[in-house]
Design a protein around this motif. Sequence first.
Motif, mmCIF file in Angstrom:
data_model
loop_
_atom_site.group_PDB
_atom_site.id
_atom_site.type_symbol
_atom_site.label_atom_id
_atom_site.label_comp_id
_atom_site.label_asym_id
_atom_site.label_seq_id
_atom_site.Cartn_x
_atom_site.Cartn_y
_atom_site.Cartn_z
ATOM 1 N N PHE A 1 0.841 -1.184 0.000
ATOM 2 C CA PHE A 1 0.000 0.000 0.000
ATOM 3 C C PHE A 1 0.880 1.238 0.000
ATOM 4 O O PHE A 1 1.939 1.271 0.634
ATOM 5 N N GLU A 2 0.448 2.266 -0.705
ATOM 6 C CA GLU A 2 1.223 3.498 -0.826
ATOM 7 C C GLU A 2 1.209 4.328 0.461
ATOM 8 O O GLU A 2 2.204 4.938 0.834
ATOM 9 N N LYS A 3 0.059 4.323 1.145
ATOM 10 C CA LYS A 3 -0.089 5.078 2.391
ATOM 11 C C LYS A 3 -0.695 4.168 3.455
ATOM 12 O O LYS A 3 -1.571 3.357 3.160
ATOM 13 N N VAL A 4 -0.212 4.347 4.694
ATOM 14 C CA VAL A 4 -0.757 3.582 5.812
ATOM 15 C C VAL A 4 -0.916 4.484 7.030
ATOM 16 O O VAL A 4 -0.227 5.495 7.167
ATOM 17 N N LYS A 5 -1.819 4.090 7.887
ATOM 18 C CA LYS A 5 -1.965 4.716 9.201
ATOM 19 C C LYS A 5 -1.724 3.602 10.210
ATOM 20 O O LYS A 5 -2.346 2.536 10.119
ATOM 21 N N VAL A 6 -0.803 3.842 11.137
ATOM 22 C CA VAL A 6 -0.382 2.815 12.083
ATOM 23 C C VAL A 6 -0.624 3.293 13.508
ATOM 24 O O VAL A 6 -0.334 4.446 13.844
ATOM 25 N N ARG A 7 -1.133 2.397 14.322
ATOM 26 C CA ARG A 7 -1.293 2.651 15.759
ATOM 27 C C ARG A 7 -0.316 1.723 16.466
ATOM 28 O O ARG A 7 -0.231 0.534 16.148
ATOM 29 N N ASP B 1 4.781 3.040 22.362
ATOM 30 C CA ASP B 1 6.224 3.264 22.468
ATOM 31 C C ASP B 1 6.751 2.392 23.609
ATOM 32 O O ASP B 1 5.999 1.620 24.223
ATOM 33 N N LYS B 2 8.041 2.535 23.918
ATOM 34 C CA LYS B 2 8.640 1.657 24.931
ATOM 35 C C LYS B 2 8.125 1.911 26.347
ATOM 36 O O LYS B 2 8.355 1.103 27.238
ATOM 37 N N THR B 3 7.397 3.015 26.547
ATOM 38 C CA THR B 3 6.813 3.275 27.865
ATOM 39 C C THR B 3 5.367 2.792 27.948
ATOM 40 O O THR B 3 4.743 2.873 29.000
ATOM 41 N N GLY B 4 4.803 2.347 26.821
ATOM 42 C CA GLY B 4 3.428 1.876 26.798
ATOM 43 C C GLY B 4 2.427 2.906 26.286
ATOM 44 O O GLY B 4 1.244 2.593 26.136
ATOM 45 N N GLN B 5 2.882 4.125 26.002
ATOM 46 C CA GLN B 5 1.993 5.167 25.475
ATOM 47 C C GLN B 5 1.589 4.833 24.041
ATOM 48 O O GLN B 5 2.409 4.388 23.250
ATOM 49 N N TRP B 6 0.314 5.089 23.718
ATOM 50 C CA TRP B 6 -0.190 4.828 22.370
ATOM 51 C C TRP B 6 0.051 6.030 21.462
ATOM 52 O O TRP B 6 -0.044 7.175 21.901
ATOM 53 N N HIS B 7 0.351 5.745 20.179
ATOM 54 C CA HIS B 7 0.572 6.769 19.155
ATOM 55 C C HIS B 7 -0.079 6.311 17.858
ATOM 56 O O HIS B 7 -0.249 5.114 17.640
ATOM 57 N N GLU B 8 -0.389 7.265 17.016
ATOM 58 C CA GLU B 8 -0.819 6.976 15.652
ATOM 59 C C GLU B 8 0.036 7.815 14.722
ATOM 60 O O GLU B 8 0.351 8.965 15.027
ATOM 61 N N THR B 9 0.419 7.220 13.602
ATOM 62 C CA THR B 9 1.183 7.970 12.611
ATOM 63 C C THR B 9 0.756 7.535 11.220
ATOM 64 O O THR B 9 0.334 6.397 11.025
ATOM 65 N N GLU B 10 0.861 8.469 10.293
ATOM 66 C CA GLU B 10 0.594 8.168 8.894
ATOM 67 C C GLU B 10 1.913 8.179 8.149
ATOM 68 O O GLU B 10 2.797 8.972 8.455
ATOM 69 N N ALA B 11 2.039 7.285 7.195
ATOM 70 C CA ALA B 11 3.270 7.193 6.420
ATOM 71 C C ALA B 11 2.919 6.923 4.966
ATOM 72 O O ALA B 11 1.888 6.323 4.664
ATOM 73 N N GLU B 12 3.805 7.377 4.077
ATOM 74 C CA GLU B 12 3.622 7.068 2.665
ATOM 75 C C GLU B 12 4.973 6.780 2.031
ATOM 76 O O GLU B 12 6.020 7.031 2.615
ATOM 77 N N GLY B 13 4.924 6.223 0.824
ATOM 78 C CA GLY B 13 6.150 5.924 0.093
ATOM 79 C C GLY B 13 7.008 4.887 0.799
ATOM 80 O O GLY B 13 6.510 3.903 1.340
ATOM 81 N N ARG B 14 8.322 5.120 0.817
ATOM 82 C CA ARG B 14 9.283 4.167 1.390
ATOM 83 C C ARG B 14 8.982 3.892 2.861
ATOM 84 O O ARG B 14 9.031 2.755 3.318
ATOM 85 N N LEU B 15 8.653 4.935 3.636
ATOM 86 C CA LEU B 15 8.361 4.736 5.059
ATOM 87 C C LEU B 15 7.153 3.816 5.249
ATOM 88 O O LEU B 15 7.167 2.931 6.104
ATOM 89 N N ALA B 16 6.117 3.994 4.450
ATOM 90 C CA ALA B 16 4.942 3.115 4.527
ATOM 91 C C ALA B 16 5.342 1.678 4.200
ATOM 92 O O ALA B 16 4.864 0.724 4.832
ATOM 93 N N HIS B 17 6.241 1.529 3.217
ATOM 94 C CA HIS B 17 6.730 0.210 2.840
ATOM 95 C C HIS B 17 7.432 -0.461 4.024
ATOM 96 O O HIS B 17 7.222 -1.641 4.308
ATOM 97 N N VAL B 18 8.286 0.302 4.714
ATOM 98 C CA VAL B 18 9.043 -0.264 5.839
ATOM 99 C C VAL B 18 8.097 -0.642 6.983
ATOM 100 O O VAL B 18 8.248 -1.710 7.582
ATOM 101 N N PHE B 19 7.121 0.217 7.292
ATOM 102 C CA PHE B 19 6.131 -0.138 8.321
ATOM 103 C C PHE B 19 5.465 -1.468 7.976
ATOM 104 O O PHE B 19 5.363 -2.369 8.823
ATOM 105 N N GLN B 20 5.016 -1.609 6.736
ATOM 106 C CA GLN B 20 4.322 -2.837 6.334
ATOM 107 C C GLN B 20 5.248 -4.045 6.394
ATOM 108 O O GLN B 20 4.844 -5.136 6.834
ATOM 109 N N HIS B 21 6.487 -3.865 5.958
ATOM 110 C CA HIS B 21 7.469 -4.948 5.967
ATOM 111 C C HIS B 21 7.693 -5.446 7.403
ATOM 112 O O HIS B 21 7.670 -6.659 7.658
ATOM 113 N N GLU B 22 7.896 -4.511 8.335
ATOM 114 C CA GLU B 22 8.176 -4.911 9.721
ATOM 115 C C GLU B 22 6.944 -5.495 10.400
ATOM 116 O O GLU B 22 7.046 -6.461 11.158
ATOM 117 N N ILE B 23 5.771 -4.934 10.148
ATOM 118 C CA ILE B 23 4.546 -5.490 10.730
ATOM 119 C C ILE B 23 4.277 -6.880 10.156
ATOM 120 O O ILE B 23 3.831 -7.782 10.870
#
Length: 168
Positions: free
Chosen positions: A101-107, A110-132
């Motif tokens: 997918f070209e764009k992703v939104k990930v929830r 972090d290492k303290t347990g706090q929740w975050h959401e981020t949107e990514a596109e292009g290469r960064l979106a690719h890396v998120f998908q690869h690692e997940i």
Amino acid sequence: MARDIVIWPHKVLTSVTQPVKDFGPALEKLLEEMAESMAEAKGIGIAANQVGESLRVALVGREDGTFFEIVNPELLERTGKVTLEEGCLSVPDEWEKVPRFEKVKVRYQDKTGQWHETEAEGRLAHVFQHEIDHLDGHVFVEHLSSLKRTLIQERMKKLQKSLKRKKD
């Protein structure tokens, strides 16, 4: 200290990882070791199961050289299609074009347990998908034709044997 990177098709890479429940010193140490392993291998991302830990933890590299520490991630949204060349620390010296997918939104936490959401596109979106994918027990070669996957698997099995001989 950097850990050895597990070579596919090792079982730890083909099994779904376990959610992180303990956000203490052990997680901090694992993230440090993963970062060292990734840097040593000149990678842009790494999942915990790539260093033998079946936990839902990964590092996702940004273009500026920093990285996201993602714990218990989930893909919330996926849009568009793009095909980029991918490689993997657990499938060394193999590079193939992979549709994602070209764009992703990930929830994620972090290492303290706090929740975050981020949107990514292009290469960064690719890396998120690869690692997940890794955390879900999948490796990028599963996106390839069965012929390519089989050829790569044969090369990786030979590599595993040669690495085992070096250790013995």
